[in-house]
Design a protein around this motif. Structure first.
Motif: not given
Lengths: 161, 296
Positions: A96-110
């Motif tokens: 769950a933490a890994q998914m949350a991290l990826a979600l936040a960073l994907t938005v950040l990269v965008g």
């Protein structure tokens, strides 16, 4: 030996990213396997490993796009630094933490890529709502699997700063 | 107790040293890779960027090509079985159609000869025949869906930068884009929907000249239409004979809606639906340069 394993992992990720993007996109969006892999390697590896892996993943996306060359590599490198900064303060062992991290960073990269476009071309690069919503979700879903794959590389996680 | 405390203190100092080293390494890595990225951004056409692109091309395209071949083979198995079953039926039908095609071809040749004769009489530049090569789309990333695609033909097949790329969809032939980057076995196509793309064109029937431009989304923008022009929805737009890169008379799209003219503007604009939807294109035809294709 670890470096060789990383190169093989990188090439496998590039091929998988290309295949998923070309053949498995849903509503014009597909998971960014390269970002998920960068997040996994930056979390499990040391700073040099994480930063260089993220940089080369970004560079591949730059190479494939017809626009800004260097935009994704910069955005991915900044992400790797953010991960290194936070990885000792947060627990990313669970899916769950890994998914949350990826979600936040994907938005950040965008957002980062949009701002880089604004700075270097004068235009805010915006991929549309469907892409901006679906892509982070898909990326978050595949991230734990990339953590499992990166875990097999026996990366040196670095010392706690 | 005292010696234990001393040992623990020494260990803490050692650990702090390692921490600082780690921190320095992270900062250094960020500095190096961010600087490299910024260099790529600032020097987009320099030798540094060219070198990086060439290295990536050599490192990644063999895997992508192999992957594409495997995918094609895998996708082709069920289709191949069905195709085998249909072949006999199709063969019979084609034998009949072949005779009709021969007649049509003869008519077409006569029409082309007549066209050349009339063009010569009117002192017009001869319209070159299309000559080129079919190519499969091997890469299309959703991150740049309306921007570019990669095809499996390159320098080895005679593809060159600025070659026009066309496609066939729903029985219609139309413009797809142009080649912007060529490696030995692959090429990158800038799609006409990319916001860096533009082509001179004219509207069917009335012959209004305009400029069709990509917008980074599915629809194109038709700009610089004369203010008196009122193209109807559905009017087809073709490449202009004035275009240096694209052959004339190639379908670009159809008018979807005309935007009302603002007071300060000296032209009107319209939205175009592309004839070939780049998002759905699987195979394209790369035209060789007009000068080479022109009949001697």
């Amino acid at each position: 030996m670890t470096a060789l394993r990383l190169v093989v992992f990188y090439l496998a990720c590039v091929t998988a990213h290309w295949w998923v993007g070309t053949h498995l996109s849903i509503a014009g969006a597909s998971p960014s396997l390269l970002l998920a892999a960068s997040v996994a390697v930056a979390t499990l590896g040391g700073p040099l490993t994480g930063h260089s892996f993220a940089f080369f993943c970004g560079l591949y996306l730059d190479f494939m796009s017809a626009g800004l060359f260097g935009g994704y590599s910069l955005a991915f490198t900044v992400c790797a630094y953010i991960i290194w900064f936070f990885k000792w303060r947060m627990d990313f062992a669970g899916a769950a933490a890994q998914m949350a991290l990826a979600l936040a960073l994907t938005v950040l990269v965008g957002l980062e890529y949009g701002v880089i476009g604004l700075v270097f071309t004068g235009k805010l690069i915006w991929r549309g709502w469907a892409y901006s919503i679906l892509m982070p979700l898909f990326t978050a879903i595949v991230t734990p699997f990339l953590f499992i794959a990166a875990g097999m590389l026996s990366l040196d996680g670095g010392k706690r700063p | 107790m005292v010696s234990g405390f001393r040992l623990s203190g020494a260990s803490r100092v050692l650990s702090r040293g390692l921490m600082n080293k780690e921190k320095r390494l992270a900062n250094l890595a960020l500095l190096i890779f961010a600087t490299l990225s910024l260099l790529f951004l600032v020097l987009p056409t320099g030798p540094v960027v060219g070198g990086a692109r060439a290295i990536l091309s050599f490192a990644t395209y063999p895997f992508i090509n192999t992957g594409e071949n495997i995918s094609e083979a895998a996708y082709g198995i069920p289709a191949g079985v069905v195709s085998l079953l249909k072949t006999e039926q199709e063969n019979r039908r084609l034998r009949g159609a072949e005779k009709e095609d021969a007649l049509l071809r003869a008519q077409l040749e006569a029409a082309l000869a007549e066209n050349r004769r009339l063009a010569a009489l009117a002192a017009l530049a001869p319209v070159p025949r299309w000559k080129g090569i079919w190519a499969g789309v091997i890469e299309r990333d959703p991150a740049h869906w309306n921007s570019s695609i990669t095809i499996n033909r390159g320098l080895r097949d005679g593809v060159a930068p600025h070659d026009p790329v066309i496609g066939v969809q729903n029985g219609k032939t139309g413009l797809v884009g142009k080649i912007i980057e060529v490696s030995r076995e692959t090429s990158k196509v800038l799609l006409m929907t990319d916001d860096m793309f533009s082509v001179t064109c004219y509207v069917q029937g009335r012959g209004w000249d305009a400029l069709a431009e990509g917008q980074g989304r599915e629809l194109l923008r038709l700009n610089y239409l004369p203010t008196e022009a009122q193209p109807e929805a559905g009017a087809e737009v073709f490449t202009s004979p004035a275009s240096v890169v694209y052959p004339p008379g190639l379908s670009i799209g159809a008018v979807l809606r005309v935007h009302s003219r603002e007071n300060f503007m000296t032209f009107i604009s319209a939205d175009l639906v592309p004839t070939i939807r780049p998002g759905a294109v699987k195979e394209v035809y790369v035209l060789k340069k007009a000068a080479e294709a022109r009949p001697k």
